[in-house]
Structures are given as C-alpha cells and as structure tokens.
Design a protein around this motif. Sequence first.
Motif, short mmCIF file in Angstrom:
data_model
loop_
_atom_site.label_atom_id
_atom_site.label_comp_id
_atom_site.label_asym_id
_atom_site.label_seq_id
_atom_site.Cartn_x
_atom_site.Cartn_y
_atom_site.Cartn_z
N ALA B 179 -0.70 -7.33 -4.33
CA ALA B 179 -1.05 -6.86 -5.56
C ALA B 179 -1.23 -8.19 -6.57
O ALA B 179 -0.29 -9.00 -6.48
CB ALA B 179 0.18 -6.39 -6.09
N GLU B 205 -7.99 -4.17 1.03
CA GLU B 205 -8.19 -4.29 -0.50
C GLU B 205 -6.94 -4.83 -1.02
O GLU B 205 -6.05 -5.05 -0.45
CB GLU B 205 -8.07 -2.61 -0.86
CG GLU B 205 -9.33 -1.96 -0.66
CD GLU B 205 -9.37 -0.53 -1.15
OE1 GLU B 205 -10.26 -0.03 -1.47
OE2 GLU B 205 -8.35 0.22 -0.70
N PHE B 207 -4.92 -4.90 -4.40
CA PHE B 207 -4.39 -3.84 -5.67
C PHE B 207 -4.25 -4.77 -6.83
O PHE B 207 -3.68 -5.99 -6.71
CB PHE B 207 -3.28 -3.18 -5.34
CG PHE B 207 -3.56 -2.25 -4.12
CD1 PHE B 207 -4.05 -1.07 -4.26
CD2 PHE B 207 -3.07 -2.77 -2.87
CE1 PHE B 207 -4.16 -0.29 -3.04
CE2 PHE B 207 -3.31 -1.81 -1.62
CZ PHE B 207 -3.77 -0.61 -1.86
N PRO B 215 -0.79 0.49 -10.83
CA PRO B 215 -2.04 -0.09 -10.14
C PRO B 215 -3.23 0.23 -11.32
O PRO B 215 -3.14 1.32 -11.83
CB PRO B 215 -1.85 0.88 -9.16
CG PRO B 215 -1.31 1.84 -8.96
CD PRO B 215 -0.26 1.34 -10.01
N THR B 218 -8.78 -1.37 -7.84
CA THR B 218 -8.69 -2.08 -6.53
C THR B 218 -9.99 -2.78 -6.09
O THR B 218 -11.04 -2.41 -6.86
CB THR B 218 -8.59 -0.88 -5.21
OG1 THR B 218 -9.71 -0.13 -5.60
CG2 THR B 218 -7.40 -0.07 -5.30
N MET B 237 -13.21 -5.05 -9.79
CA MET B 237 -12.50 -4.21 -9.35
C MET B 237 -12.98 -2.56 -9.69
O MET B 237 -13.64 -2.36 -10.75
CB MET B 237 -11.12 -4.14 -9.77
CG MET B 237 -10.97 -3.70 -11.24
SD MET B 237 -9.13 -3.95 -11.69
CE MET B 237 -8.99 -3.46 -13.44
N GLN B 241 -9.73 5.10 -8.67
CA GLN B 241 -9.11 4.87 -7.59
C GLN B 241 -8.12 6.21 -7.15
O GLN B 241 -7.92 6.96 -8.27
CB GLN B 241 -8.22 3.88 -7.42
CG GLN B 241 -7.05 3.61 -8.51
CD GLN B 241 -6.28 2.34 -8.57
OE1 GLN B 241 -5.97 1.96 -7.53
NE2 GLN B 241 -5.65 2.00 -9.69
N ALA B 266 -3.30 3.14 -2.84
CA ALA B 266 -2.06 2.57 -3.31
C ALA B 266 -1.04 3.83 -3.27
O ALA B 266 -1.52 5.01 -3.73
CB ALA B 266 -2.04 2.16 -4.73
N GLN B 277 1.45 1.02 0.49
CA GLN B 277 -0.06 1.18 0.56
C GLN B 277 0.05 2.15 1.90
O GLN B 277 0.79 1.95 2.61
CB GLN B 277 -0.92 0.08 0.55
CG GLN B 277 -0.85 -0.72 1.98
CD GLN B 277 -1.94 -1.98 2.07
OE1 GLN B 277 -3.14 -1.56 1.75
NE2 GLN B 277 -1.83 -2.97 2.67
#
Lengths: 482, 482
Positions: B179, B205, B207, B215, B218, B237, B241, B266, B277
């Motif tokens: 992240a 991926e 985050f 979040p 992604t 990004m 999501q 996420a 995740q």
Amino acid sequence: MVDETPLHEDDVMLAEPSVEEGRPDDRIDDERMDEENNLKPEFVRAVADALEDEDAQAVYDLVEPLHPADIADLIELMDKEDRAVLAASITDLMSGEVIAELNDHVREDMMEALPAEAVAQIVEQLETDDAVQLIEDLDEADQRAVLAEIELEDRIAIQSALAYPEETAGRLMSRELVAVPEHLTVGDLIDYLRDSSDLPDEFYEIFVVDEKHHPVGTCALSWIMRAPRAIPLADVMKRDQTLIPVTLDQEEVGLMFQKYNLISAAVVDENERLVGQMTVDDVVHIISEEAGEDALLMSGAGDGDINEPIREAYSARVRWLVANLGTALVASLIIAMFGAAIEQLVALAVLMPIVASIGGNAGTQTMAVTVRAIATNQLTRSNTRRILWREMRVALLNGATVATLVGIATALIFTPQLGGVIALAMVINVAIAGSAGVLVPVGFDRLGQDPAVASSVFVTMITDSMGFFAFLGLAVASGIVG
Amino acid sequence: MVDETPLHEDDVMLAEPSVEEGRPDDRIDDERMDEENNLKPEFVRAVADALEDEDAQAVYDLVEPLHPADIADLIELMDKEDRAVLAASITDLMSGEVIAELNDHVREDMMEALPAEAVAQIVEQLETDDAVQLIEDLDEADQRAVLAEIELEDRIAIQSALAYPEETAGRLMSRELVAVPEHLTVGDLIDYLRDSSDLPDEFYEIFVVDEKHHPVGTCALSWIMRAPRAIPLADVMKRDQTLIPVTLDQEEVGLMFQKYNLISAAVVDENERLVGQMTVDDVVHIISEEAGEDALLMSGAGDGDINEPIREAYSARVRWLVANLGTALVASLIIAMFGAAIEQLVALAVLMPIVASIGGNAGTQTMAVTVRAIATNQLTRSNTRRILWREMRVALLNGATVATLVGIATALIFTPQLGGVIALAMVINVAIAGSAGVLVPVGFDRLGQDPAVASSVFVTMITDSMGFFAFLGLAVASGIVG
C-alpha cells in the motif's frame, strides 16, 4: 509479516490533481445494489418502467452509472422482449465487456436478432477468447456470415480457436500475451513494455521463450519490478512451470490452476511451442461452472441454466424422466411379483416406500460424495478400495440406526415380526446403497463416462428395486404372509 | 490482436548461463503423473512399498522431485497410519506449501499428532492466511498452546484473523500487501519496491491509500511497468475499485471476483480503512468449494469430504436420513388412508411408486436449477415470478409427456380407466413438483436459510405425498375401487 507501511516519507511527491475517466465506486452504492451486490428489484423496476414509457433518456441515465457486469445482469433480469429495447437505448454503453459478461443464452438470443455486420462490429471490440465464445454459440451459417465481415487478422485467430474442440484450452485460451527471449535483462524488458503499443490490457506474467518459441520460464511481474535493471531475465524467471497442452479439457485446466495456485499459464501445441495463455480470471468461470454442474447433472437438469430456452430445458429433462420411468418400471415389476402377499397384508404396501426411499437417500449421499471426489481428483485408483470400505462402514452405521428406529416403531404399531423384517430389509438396502453409491460412479468414470450424468438413474434403480425386493421377499420368507 | 513477437533484435543481450534452484518441469512427467495430472497408482504403490520396507532414503528419492501440491496429494492418498511415517521420512520437503495444500482433515490429523512447538514452527513458515486455516481447525486448548509458541507479531496477526467469524473475508484475507500514498510517481514506487526486503512473495496490484489509510485506487503491475517513471500514480491508478467489507461471507467474495474478473481486491474494515487483501488464487478454492457443496448439501452428505472422519460423516448423514424418515412416514400415512382400496385392487400398490418417483425426479430437477440460480445470484426478487412461470411450463410439458407414456401402457396392461387415472395423477404431481422445486428453495432463501440444505427433504415430501394422494385419491373418486 505485515507490510502496509506507506514507505519513506521523503519519497513523497506532490501529484497534480488527476482527472479520471473512471466513475466513482458504484459497487457499494446503496441506491442500486443490495447487500449481496445484486441489483435491487426497485431499480430493475424503474428501468422496466422507463422502457415501458419509451423514455430512452431516462433509461440511459439510470443505466449509465452501472459497471458493465451489472449492465449485463440488468439485461438478463429483463423480460425477453425488453432486452433488445434496453440494448437499443444504451448502445454506447453496450461495450465488449457487457457482451462478454452476458449469459450465453441471452447473448445468443440478442445476436440472432442482429444483422451479421452488427455482430461483426461487436466481435471486433472483444478479445479473441470472448469473441470465440460469442461466435461458437451461433449456428454455422451465422458463423460464416459474421466471420466474413471480420478483419483478416482477427478472423484467422478466431478460426484457429474454433478448430479446437469445445471446452479445450485451445478454444478458451487468449492469444494475447507477452513473450520475450531469455537473453534480455530486466531493464530491456521494462523498456520494451514501455515502448510497445499493442500489449494486452492486463497481464500478470511474462513468458520467456527460446528461439523455437518453446517456453523456458515465466517471470511474475512482481519479481521483475523488484529486480535491478541489469539482471538477466534468465536469473529471475521460474523454470519450473506448468504447461497446458492445447487439447486439455477445461475441467483439467481448472484443476491445474487450483492445484498449483496459478495466475496464468502457458498453453503449448503438440510441438511444445507457446501458442497462448490461460489466465485465472477466465478460469474462475470454468471452475465455478464445472463444480456447479454436478448437482445439475446428477438431477438430470441438463444445462440447468434459467436462461435456457424452454424447448431445450424440456428436451434435456424429459429424457431423464423417461429413463427414470424405466427404473420405476423395474421396481413395479418387483412389487407385482409380491401382489398376493400385499393383498394378504396391506401393511406391506404402506411400509414398503420407507425402505426404498431411505435406501435411495443413502445411495444419493454416497454418490454425491464419490462424484465430487472424482471431479476434484481426490478419488483415484490408488485409494478406491479404501474409500469403498470407508463408505461401507458409514452405511452400516446409518443402516443400523434407521433400521432400529423403524423396526421398533413397526413392532409397536404392527407386529414384532414385521418390525424385524423391515429392520433387516433396511440394513440390507442401506448397505447396498453405500456400495452402489461408490461403485456406480467409479465404474462410469473408468469407462470414460461422466459419473455425474448417469450414476443417479442406476443408483436409484438399485436402491428402489432392492428395497422392495428385500422387504417383500423377507416378509414372504419369514412366513408372515404367504 | 496477436502479440507474441519477441521484440527488436537489437535489444538482445547475452545472458550468463544461469544456475537455477528450480527443478525441471515434473508436471508433465510420465513416470509419476497420469494424463489427468494425478499421481500414478504405481508410483503411489512404490512409495508405500518403500515405507513398508522402512527404507527412508528410497522414500526420499521418490518424493523429492514432486511439486509441493503433489506431495500433499501423495500424503492424502496414503493410508492414515502411513502418513506420519511418510512425513517423517521427508521432513525437509514438508514445506509450508505442502502443509497449506493438504486437505483440512488430513492436516488436522497430522497436527494433532505433533507437539505444540512443532506445530508452531510450521505455522511460522506459513503466510498468515494459511496459518489461520491451520490453527482454526485445532481445538481451543491446542490453539492456545500453539499460539503461545509463536512470535508476537505473527500471533497478533493470527489472533486478529481468528476474531472474525469463519468463512468471512477477515478470516481469509492476507495481511501482506503493498500500500502506498497517492502522491508517489511510478519511478518512486519502483525504487521503493526494489529497496524493500519484506514484500509479499507475489502480488498483482498496488493499493493506493490516502493519509487515513482509506483505499483510493489500485494499480495493476502491468500498467506501472508500461508507464514512464515521472507519471504520478494518481494518473495510472484505477479509482473505480471493488472493496470487500471485512465481514463479507466467502461465497459473496467468490461471486464478486467472478462478476468483476478480479485478480486481487482490497478488504476494508467498518471505517473503510484498508486492512488486507484477497487474491484470486485463494478465491478459486472458495469458488470451487462453494459451487461443489450444493450437490453435497442437497443430498444431505454434509461436508462430503472423503477424508472426513467416519464418526463425523455418520453424524451428518444419519441426521438427514432420520429427517427423511419423517417425510417417508407422511407418505405412508397417506397410503394407509387408502388401505381398503389397495386390498381391493393390488395394481394400485404396483403402480403408485411410479407416480411418486417421477414427481420426485421432476421436483429435484427444478430444485437443482433453482438452487444453482440462487447461488450464482441469477435468481433474484426481480425475476422470481418469471422463473416460476418458466418452470411451470417446462413441468407441464414434462408431465404431459410421461403421463401419456404411462397412461397408454397402463391402459393396455390393466384397464383404460386406470390408465386415465394414473396419467392425470402424473400431470398433477409433476406440476406440483415444478412449483415446489422453485418455491421451496426461494422460500428458504428469503428466510435466510441455505436453500441447498433444507429444500430437498421438503420437495421430496411434497412430491411423494402428493403422488400417492393424487393417484389413490383419483382411483377412489373415479369409482375404480370402492
């Protein structure tokens, strides 16, 4: 173990406020979606009402914020007549993704209503694997008409996929992938990816090939991102890879992905040349379909799709019912053998369905367990005998328990002798059910037949007939009647 | 569309011949694996023979070339007594991956035989999500003993997972993820990844989070690799999501991954903070399990795992059989009401199971279709009425077909009047089966019950009872019998 820390503060830079093409997160949107992430009935009704009012703008405004997968769901939820009208009101939202997410039957229906050129335009928006899925459902004349309208390069890719049998890797694989020679460095690869314009939208692994296009290894993107630029790919790639033969059945592909926790895998032809890849997002649909279809096959419900045309559902299911008529006939013939006994003691007719029905239930339980174990490759030749013995022990315990209950009740209501007869008949029938529940599906599997399809007719025939035969036969043999 | 071209020749560099820790591809190895990618019985027997000879070296040499997932399969295929001996002969091959791939029941068995310190050592090798899976199966005293031996950081992660209900995202998610804050550039991110030593082994991926750890987007690794270093993450990004609430049931998680074609997603807590995740390689197992369990649940086979201890299999299945005894009793009571009619015309006893059995089959077909449609979120409140009407039409077609066949046969063998009675009874029973097959599972679903578990007892009870009642009742009403 935990790594959520956002990294060194001094790395932080100010980004310009970005303008994003994406929409805000609709998927936790309470207005349209319920807590199970389905479209709310009120929302679906609102769209249906707007369609009825012929208010195309209102329809568009309602549908526009939806994710393509939810638009596909919405179309499926509409009545058949409304689907084309809905699609016509939202033409520019009918993306390839919506089409790809549609139920096969619904898509086929909609495509049949369109002229070949329109279908061809849709096909060209899709990735090859989705395009193949759309085209394979059309009848042959329509297939030819659509293919004739498609650009040569795409047509060749689609035709080569259609040349493989249905439900094999060759039919399902994606031809878009990134393959590079092994003498590149990590830096070369990154530069190549930055320069190329026609890469797949998303990919998770790079395939490394030798000069004959044989796959020699794979690199997860996460390893490449962490390796210094100067390192040769040959040093970061994994040589131990799972190769999927192009003719492998989709069920086996699904099991391989599960077994080896794959994200993507190389598909190779008979000369071990790399010809495509399977990615896990396609494989999850296969896994779900294959795992879910056993319940449908065991009940004889065929495809079992609620969108299947009625005539197809009828024809799949009635065949099964007629086959079961045959098994019911065998049971009736056995009862007929004991007509005199029943006439003499009508309690036999009252009690006999209990023996048959509990046997049938016990057989179905064992069969369901066996079919699932075969489907997941857990039951193989190496452990068949052990599993048969295990199921026999469970069956004897089950049989003893229900026989005791029914035996005592019968003894109290009718006679102790009849109680003994029904108890013994139940133990026998449940034991037979246990062995038939294993041996019938295992036998079909060894003969190369799908054990889910044919087993239940046979198992039920065995438990019904043996239930009636054991009970009525023991009644006569014990001298209660006759 | 196709992109397999190995790129510009001038990019090519000579790589040093690399020494690889990996083994050559064993998975297409004909010596050990059959064409379905299962261990060959001969190979399994060779290992069993070496174990019997107490030749630990021979065992090791046989097992060493196997993939961890195949070692797990091998252990499962061994007899229970041999499993511990096998594990002891290959201690250094018993990696976390092997343990994670083992069937739950087999793993639980093996862990119960080990002291808490040994289990703790194994747990520390595993990723948190696999460790949780192992520990949740132990009984509470063992859980405490093992947790006490584990390092603080891992213990906290495992305990926080165990605090969530079983089969929810919180229990299943992985706490290892990457992240980063949104004001980084692509270049910053790549540098960070190269410098960090404790990243997850593989990730798909990145985050992107705000300062409150919510979040905000992604980035697929494939986009990052293709973007120039100077671009801010906020520009590459995806903002749209799918967020998974930490308490979401695993079945819904599986459906989300399928619906939106996710690779990873996420997981957020009740304050929308990123806490973990879910990755698709774990979700495929959930999807397969959830889709496959309906067949087992509908037959009352419980867990349905061939490795389940016999006493557990017995207790799950016998409960079901006893419940079915109840439904068989209802059918018997109905037959008993018509005892005098049967005594007068024994043909009724011979024919009555046909009416009940075909009704039962038709009901099971519709029920299997309905349960599957509910499980895949295809059947919702928006289309229940349409599906009920669809199933009624299929049922009427089916009923008319089998009724004609049975009616004619009965008319020829017995009397035309009896043929008419049985035909009408079958049409009625198959129509009842069709509506019960939809309404019973839909009803259970609306009551918050799993439709796969309880429906089949009720559907069978309805079709059995109504089959006997319609046939015997019509026989009396028509005046065939007195």
